[in-house]
Scaffold this motif. Sequence first.
Motif, PDB file in Angstrom:
ATOM      1  N   ILE A  38       0.848  -1.207   0.000  1.00 42.52           N
ATOM      2  CA  ILE A  38       0.000   0.000   0.000  1.00 42.52           C
ATOM      3  C   ILE A  38       0.881   1.255   0.000  1.00 42.52           C
ATOM      4  CG2 ILE A  38      -0.266   0.141   2.526  1.00 42.52           C
ATOM      5  CD1 ILE A  38      -3.237   0.913   2.002  1.00 42.52           C
ATOM      6  N   ASP A  39       2.086   1.133   0.550  1.00 40.27           N
ATOM      7  CA  ASP A  39       2.999   2.284   0.605  1.00 40.27           C
ATOM      8  C   ASP A  39       3.501   2.697  -0.779  1.00 40.27           C
ATOM      9  OD1 ASP A  39       2.742   2.445   3.322  1.00 40.27           O
ATOM     10  OD2 ASP A  39       4.427   1.092   3.716  1.00 40.27           O
ATOM     11  N   LYS A  85      -8.316   0.579   1.317  1.00 43.80           N
ATOM     12  CA  LYS A  85      -8.829   0.013   2.570  1.00 43.80           C
ATOM     13  C   LYS A  85     -10.331  -0.307   2.512  1.00 43.80           C
ATOM     14  CE  LYS A  85      -5.165   1.751   5.466  1.00 43.80           C
ATOM     15  NZ  LYS A  85      -4.690   2.766   6.392  1.00 43.80           N
ATOM     16  N   HIS A  96      -5.058   5.691  -0.369  1.00 44.60           N
ATOM     17  CA  HIS A  96      -4.980   4.601   0.612  1.00 44.60           C
ATOM     18  C   HIS A  96      -6.359   4.213   1.138  1.00 44.60           C
ATOM     19  CE1 HIS A  96      -0.447   4.826   1.813  1.00 44.60           C
ATOM     20  NE2 HIS A  96      -0.647   4.711   0.521  1.00 44.60           N
ATOM     21  N   GLU A 125      -0.159  -4.875   6.633  1.00 43.00           N
ATOM     22  CA  GLU A 125      -0.366  -3.435   6.401  1.00 43.00           C
ATOM     23  C   GLU A 125      -1.762  -2.994   6.817  1.00 43.00           C
ATOM     24  OE1 GLU A 125       0.532  -3.357   2.166  1.00 43.00           O
ATOM     25  OE2 GLU A 125       2.542  -2.639   2.617  1.00 43.00           O
ATOM     26  N   GLU A 127      -0.623   8.405  -1.228  1.00 36.74           N
ATOM     27  CA  GLU A 127      -1.303   8.379   0.071  1.00 36.74           C
ATOM     28  C   GLU A 127      -2.783   8.728  -0.022  1.00 36.74           C
ATOM     29  OE1 GLU A 127      -0.379   9.812   4.595  1.00 36.74           O
ATOM     30  OE2 GLU A 127       1.208   9.903   3.093  1.00 36.74           O
TER      31      GLU A 127
END
Lengths: 253, 241
Positions: free
Chosen positions: A188-189, A200, A196, A220, A193
């Motif tokens: 996910i990194d 999720k 994200h 994560e 950002e």
Amino acid sequence: MNMIRLGAVTKREVQRFLRIPVQTMISPWISATLYILVFGVIIGERIDFLESIDYIDFVFPGILMMQLIFGAYGQSAFSLFFHRWTKTITEMLASPLSYTEIVLGYIIGATTRAIVVSAGVYAIAVLFTDATFANVPLFFFYILVVAILFALIGLLIGLWAEKMEQLNMLQTFIITPLIYVGGVFNSIDMLPEKIHWLVKLNPIFYMVDGIRYSMIGYSESNLLYGAIGLGAACLILFVIVIHLFKIGWKLRS
Amino acid sequence: MYALEIKNLTKQYKDKTAVDNLSLTVKRGEFFGLLGQNGAGKSTTIHCTTGVAKITEGNITVMGHDVQAEYQQARDAVGLSPQDFNVDIFAKIEHSLDYVGGYFGMPKEKRKERINELFKLLGLEEFRGKAFQELSGGYKRRYMLARALMHNPDVLILDEPSAGIDVEQRLALWEYLRTLHGQGKTIILTSHYLEEVEKLCDRVAVIHKGKLIADMTKAEFTQNGNTLEETYLKLTKEAKV
């Protein structure tokens, strides 16, 4: 619950997928081998990923999960649709089988196929990776819960579909894209950002992340929330599917 | 207690009433014929009896068990040989029969024994390892009968059992049905071969557009020197008017 009756439905389901091994087992094993070779070995060796984890070890749990999902979904959805289409379902409807026995039989059959496929994928992976286990009970929890969940989704679609192509539609347009953006091939990194939150929202992300944690100890997401969510989804879908069988939705005229 | 008791059965599809307030009884041990034109409601009545179709109104009992409230006991008492070949055509017939026996809760050894017995009785022995799709029309019908008989039910419902089979096989089928009847089974038969119904059945009912228009013994049907076919045609003609 009569175990002989449940056993008969399960046996029929297992013998059905053993009857067509190229489609149900060999094809996903070849597909997994290609994924492991291309993404894990060929591309993976050129990716400087996480310090302590090889890229192939990172992607393998997701590849395993992908074949598990396709195996469970494919078995229950296609089998139920086939039984409706050929009207073989009336064999069961005219028998003393309870609706729970019918549904559980389909689920156990689909879960068995998913586990057989996954075991084969794991055996192939041993040739290329360490294929370790960080937490064995958790690994089996995810294998079972995800297989059951997609067996139930398969039953819903198998009930709803009027044409064969509708079975593939869900797999092509929903399940596969969600798998690809569910963190199978990337952390996910590695994503901006600001998206994200979107990742999720993807339920597959929690399944992949959970099984990855159980294999390499890297996670994560919040595993507890993920596990509770998966368990709850299974329960809710089970109740819905039993209800639909009970009222005979698309089964009894 | 009747083998089958249908009280005020109505089956409504979206815009069509397939069965309209039908009441009917079949005594235990009776060989009962159910006649009617295509679309008259025979198969729908059978489907409602066996749980394949939902009942809109009314109720049905089989061997005293309500087919909705006590569906497991009611279905345990019935063996159905439907008009269509609703079979997994790719599965070996031996396996398919084994599954059906299992659906009825028969233990493994009993299933094996019963399959051997039925295959021998119906001349299917040499085909046990074959898939249903590999059988000829006559043997497919025999398999359907074997499937209906697998759990040794009290009531046997045969929907067009001789459709598509040759004369010799039909005669053999009749002989076997007579044997089953002699053993005390209640048999409910629908057929377009009126000769078949005349030769086999004790009592005959006629359905027209979902309604019962006649329910008589064979003797009543064939009184005044009429054949069953002549009486049947007369009745349906009158019903149309």
